[in-house]
Design an enzyme around this catalytic site. Structure first.
Site, mmCIF file in Angstrom:
data_model
loop_
_atom_site.group_PDB
_atom_site.id
_atom_site.type_symbol
_atom_site.label_atom_id
_atom_site.label_comp_id
_atom_site.label_asym_id
_atom_site.label_seq_id
_atom_site.Cartn_x
_atom_site.Cartn_y
_atom_site.Cartn_z
ATOM 1 C CB VAL A 11 -11.271 -10.852 -11.286
ATOM 2 C CG1 VAL A 11 -10.120 -9.849 -11.257
ATOM 3 C CG2 VAL A 11 -12.514 -10.251 -10.652
ATOM 4 C CB THR A 86 -12.149 -12.587 -1.577
ATOM 5 O OG1 THR A 86 -12.840 -11.680 -2.470
ATOM 6 C CG2 THR A 86 -10.664 -12.555 -1.873
ATOM 7 C CB THR A 122 -12.839 -7.428 -3.965
ATOM 8 O OG1 THR A 122 -13.093 -6.993 -5.304
ATOM 9 C CG2 THR A 122 -13.405 -6.409 -2.984
ATOM 10 N N GLY A 260 -27.822 -7.935 -6.103
ATOM 11 C CA GLY A 260 -27.322 -9.305 -6.001
ATOM 12 C C GLY A 260 -26.000 -9.386 -6.724
ATOM 13 C CB CYS A 263 -19.290 -7.318 -6.524
ATOM 14 S SG CYS A 263 -18.114 -7.940 -7.748
ATOM 15 C CE LYS A 266 -16.789 -11.164 -3.664
ATOM 16 N NZ LYS A 266 -15.740 -10.224 -3.237
ATOM 17 C CE LYS A 324 -24.774 -6.219 -15.130
ATOM 18 N NZ LYS A 324 -23.612 -5.375 -14.814
#
Length: 331
Positions: A11, A86, A122, A260, A263, A266, A324
């Site tokens: 990020v 996080t 997040t 999966g 993001c 969690k 992906k």
């Protein structure tokens, strides 16, 4: 304008590079000396199409810098973005906010003059309140606002997502902070990107609600796939048939081994725990988490069945290990 981006993970690095492409002066900060040294050599810590070139161009243009010195980066910044990890906390499923809170304390000690502190990571509802408390406790004399500005970046297409997003969500009721954020996102305003200003807690929840909705959509089509196998229907045709309905849409309706990545696992867990803590359990999302966990076991069973009931002594090839395309993320 000048901003400091705390954290050069997925990020932070993508956001910092994209802000610098907008013409903003950006300093990205990380405690990992090796990572910063490699970034100085234009060696990316992650794979994201086009990121190396974007970083190289903006470093050459003098708009993007990398450092381990948080104090130096923060003191002259108009806005400081917290973009640290996080992860799921071991044992209870809650988001581990220790890195966010540690960053908030260091920012408080370093900032000079009015500063907008932005949570880009997040984070659960109420995190901004705690960040504000930490800064106020550390620096009672500080002039600042805390803003929520969640990211909506998809791995593999993150640069495009930042430069041409569906929307930008900004959580603050401070007019001064709103003006700073408007200036930062002015290039997106000029191309008529929807910019939604909300309360801080609302912004924090929007991010989790979006990700858990998409996770639910994936889980739904996976369960439909199971039913299709039993009744002799074609799940791909079913997916296309319902996806053509404008109210539903075709995205995230591809049956597979479950969701999966960095993001969804969690974030679904964190929202479930937050809802339970507030006495408002989300039964649908609890089931999504449960079904997705079981889906992984079902995939293993399918492999064993395809090998005649046992994989003992057999070689199994795996084509692709990232979750992906266009990413090196194996989570």
């Amino acid at each position: 304008m000048r901003i400091a981006m705390i954290g050069t993970g997925y990020v932070g690095l993508v956001s910092g590079a994209c802000f610098s492409e907008f013409g903003t002066n950006v300093v990205c900060v990380d405690k990992d000396v090796t990572k910063i040294e490699k970034l100085h050599e234009n060696i990316m810590p992650i794979f994201e199409p086009g990121l190396d070139k974007l970083v190289e161009n903006n470093v050459s243009g003098g708009r993007l810098e990398f450092t381990t010195d948080l104090k130096e980066a923060v003191k002259d910044a108009d806005a400081v973005f917290i973009a640290v990890g996080t992860p799921t906390r071991r044992g209870d499923g809650h988001a581990d906010l220790s890195y966010v809170y540690a960053a908030a304390k260091e920012i408080a000690e370093a900032m000079e003059g009015y500063t907008v502190v932005v949570t880009k990571s997040t984070v659960p509802v109420g995190t901004g309140d705690e960040v504000e408390r930490i800064i106020r406790e550390t620096r009672p004399d500080a002039d600042f606002d805390v803003v929520s500005n969640p990211e909506f970046l998809r791995e593999g297409s993150a640069i495009e997502d930042f430069m041409r997003p569906d929307r930008v969500v900004i959580g603050t009721e401070s007019e001064r902070a709103q003006e700073v954020m408007r200036q930062l996102y002015r290039p997106l305003f000029l191309i008529e990107t929807p910019i939604l200003f909300t309360q801080r807690r609302t912004s924090e929840l929007i991010k989790y609600a979006a990700n858990t909705f998409l996770a639910a959509k994936i889980t739904f089509i996976n369960e439909i796939a199971d039913l299709c196998e039993k009744v002799g229907a074609d799940v791909q045709a079913v997916s296309k048939g319902i996806g053509l309905d404008g109210r539903i849409g075709k995205k995230f309706l591809h049956a597979g081994p479950g969701y999966g990545g960095s993001c969804f696992p969690k974030d679904t867990l964190a929202l479930v725990k937050t809802a339970q803590d507030y006495g408002s359990p989300l039964k649908i999302i609890e089931t999504v988490v449960e079904v997705n966990a079981e889906r992984k076991k079902q995939m293993a069973t399918k492999v064993i069945d395809a090998c005649g009931g046992s994989v003992e002594g057999k070689k199994i090839a795996i084509l692709g290990v990232a979750f992906k395309p266009n990413t090196d993320d194996m989570r």
